[in-house]
Design a protein around this motif. Structure first.
Motif, PDB file in Angstrom:
ATOM      1  N   PRO A  67      35.340  40.408  30.483  1.00 31.23           N
ATOM      2  CA  PRO A  67      35.232  41.870  30.550  1.00 31.23           C
ATOM      3  C   PRO A  67      35.381  42.571  29.204  1.00 31.23           C
ATOM      4  CG  PRO A  67      36.698  41.029  32.265  1.00 31.23           C
ATOM      5  CD  PRO A  67      36.436  39.893  31.327  1.00 31.23           C
ATOM      6  N   VAL A  68      35.026  43.849  29.194  1.00 32.62           N
ATOM      7  CA  VAL A  68      35.234  44.718  28.046  1.00 32.62           C
ATOM      8  C   VAL A  68      36.718  44.728  27.698  1.00 32.62           C
ATOM      9  CG1 VAL A  68      35.172  47.112  27.245  1.00 32.62           C
ATOM     10  CG2 VAL A  68      33.276  46.198  28.589  1.00 32.62           C
ATOM     11  N   GLY A  69      37.038  44.605  26.418  1.00 32.13           N
ATOM     12  CA  GLY A  69      38.421  44.671  25.985  1.00 32.13           C
ATOM     13  C   GLY A  69      39.212  43.390  26.158  1.00 32.13           C
ATOM     14  N   PHE A  70      38.552  42.297  26.532  1.00 29.91           N
ATOM     15  CA  PHE A  70      39.253  41.039  26.777  1.00 29.91           C
ATOM     16  C   PHE A  70      39.677  40.347  25.488  1.00 29.91           C
ATOM     17  CE2 PHE A  70      39.493  36.467  27.581  1.00 29.91           C
ATOM     18  CZ  PHE A  70      40.273  36.412  28.732  1.00 29.91           C
ATOM     19  N   GLY A  71      38.944  40.590  24.411  1.00 34.03           N
ATOM     20  CA  GLY A  71      39.240  39.902  23.147  1.00 34.03           C
ATOM     21  C   GLY A  71      38.285  38.760  22.871  1.00 34.03           C
ATOM     22  N   LYS A  72      37.046  38.903  23.285  1.00 25.34           N
ATOM     23  CA  LYS A  72      36.062  37.826  23.077  1.00 25.34           C
ATOM     24  C   LYS A  72      35.841  37.562  21.592  1.00 25.34           C
ATOM     25  CE  LYS A  72      32.967  40.012  25.541  1.00 25.34           C
ATOM     26  NZ  LYS A  72      33.820  41.111  26.095  1.00 25.34           N
TER      27      LYS A  72
END
Length: 467
Positions: free
Chosen positions: A32-37
């Motif tokens: 997801p968005v903001g996960f830290g990928k």
């Protein structure tokens, strides 16, 4: 966002990523968005002795948010546009020669925002790159949404051989305590005056059924026109923020505001500043218009200063790859029928480090996301926010839905109707060979010929009404 819980899930993701990547040689990381990928990609680069790292990116914003050169690997940044233009010159070695790369093994190929891999020309170039250099090299993609082309193409399955990580989406992140629940304000709105008059003046309109008329109005709101004037927005901001944001967190506030176009953004920013000053007269309000990569870079210099409200206004520059842990919330002035655009924009606040919630103001009531747009009697809208990291939607139990006593009325501009009429006329001239497609794109304000087909497809539903 609970950073301790996030680190636990990140570690499990990283270990799985390494396992799949080294076993299969190719993997797509969907989170997801903001996960830290991007953080995990940086660990991957720094954790192994790669002979070279090739980092593919879609735009300057994503590049600025990307990993940087690290001691154990030389990182070369390549745009997806350059990859697409290299189609046919990859297998013969020209592509690598132009990059000055002679050693073509133990390379880590990173494809950030990997949905772009599925572009018309990019997909062909990607397949050429993979088939030519898949031996002794590694390919990893990263995206918050692996679905492309209206949900018909799964990038992981089609281009990464089905080699993805175990499923993990926003709903699971909320259950794990990583993300704060969503506090959502859906504002009702009306189309008024000029637009309705233009619709009713069309001969084809008079013979339509009420159902078809309603369908065309929805089409216009979601795909064609942009709201240009609002009333009552100051009351929405004041009541929504005071009800949702703890008093101690309101000393400094920061929002991202998404607009339909740069022109509408320019026209609206003055009023938006007045609305926030009216809602919070004790605060200094500053609008930051983001229209270039330099403007994005300047955002990193923003400081949390007591007594100030910073509003980041843009028409898409910070839609992908931008993370800001100081955000108070997101303001949607942009109507869109695209789940990907809506999810990537409205869920920017997921990366905020707080426990009170992810605040979203949908000022134009994106009707394709709600079953009922108006708060009347006992009827309650069912909000359908696309699920970043998954193929469904954020579950209703994770969304606190709010209304205000006042409706926010939106007056729509009608410039787009004239643009669409022009598009249908130019289409005929292209078909008979009178003008080239490049000229038509300039007339319609499209970036390049590749975007022409998508634009014409998006307005097809209204052809019978105004052609």
């Amino acid at each position: 966002m609970n950073i301790q819980q996030l680190e636990v899930v990140q570690e499990a993701t990283y270990n799985e990523l390494i396992s799949v990547l080294f076993e299969k040689g190719i993997c797509n990381m969907v989170r997801p968005v903001g996960f830290g990928k991007t953080f995990l990609l940086g660990r991957l680069v720094d954790g192994f002795m790669w002979s070279r790292v090739l980092y593919f990116y879609p735009n300057s914003v994503v590049k600025m948010q990307s990993i940087r050169d690290v001691s154990k690997g030389k990182v070369t940044y390549i745009s997806y546009n350059k990859l697409a233009r290299s189609m046919g010159n990859i297998a013969n070695g020209v592509f690598f020669k132009e990059l000055g790369i002679s050693k073509t093994n133990n390379i880590l190929f990173i494809f950030d925002e990997s949905t772009y891999v599925g572009g018309e020309k990019t997909s062909v170039a990607f397949k050429e790159l993979y088939e030519t250099y898949k031996e002794d090299n590694y390919f990893v993609g990263s995206t918050a949404n692996a679905i492309r082309s209206g949900g018909s193409v799964d990038i992981t399955d089609k281009y990464f051989g089905g080699n993805g990580l175990s499923y993990y989406d926003v709903n699971m992140g909320m259950r794990d305590g990583i993300y704060a629940h969503i506090k959502y304000y859906l504002c009702s709105f009306l189309m008024r005056d000029g637009l309705i008059e233009q619709l009713e003046s069309q001969e084809s309109w008079k013979g339509m059924s009420d159902q078809d008329k309603g369908r065309y109005k929805e089409f216009l709101k979601n795909r064609v026109v942009g709201a240009s004037t609002f009333t009552g927005a100051d009351r929405v901001y004041q009541k929504g923020i005071e009800a949702s944001v703890p008093a101690e967190k309101r000393s400094y506030m920061r929002f991202i505001a998404y607009f339909y176009s740069k022109e509408i953004m320019d026209a609206q920013c003055g009023q938006m500043e007045k609305d926030f000053k009216s809602a919070f007269p004790d605060k200094e309000v500053t609008i930051h218009k983001v229209v270039s990569k330099e403007d994005v870079q300047d955002l990193y210099n923003l400081k949390a200063v007591s007594g100030r409200i910073d509003i980041i206004a843009n028409s898409g520059m910070v839609q992908f790859g931008y993370h800001d842990t100081e955000l108070t919330g997101v303001i949607m002035f942009r109507s869109t029928d695209s789940d990907i655009v809506y999810g990537q924009s409205s869920l920017r606040g997921l990366s905020v480090m707080n426990e009170w919630g992810t605040l979203i103001f949908d000022m134009v009531g994106n009707s394709s996301k709600a079953r009922e747009r108006y708060f009347k009697g006992e009827r309650t809208p069912i909000i359908r926010i696309p699920n970043s990291g998954g193929t469904g939607y954020v579950e209703a139990e994770n969304i606190e839905l709010y209304s205000t006593e006042e409706d926010t009325n939106a007056l729509y501009n009608v410039v787009e109707l004239d643009r669409i009429k022009k598009a249908f006329k130019l289409e005929k001239l292209i078909k008979v060979g009178i003008i080239p497609i490049e000229v038509a794109c300039r007339e319609l304000g499209l970036r390049n010929p590749e975007s022409y087909d998508g634009f014409m497809k998006s307005i097809e539903g209204i052809r019978g009404l105004i052609a």
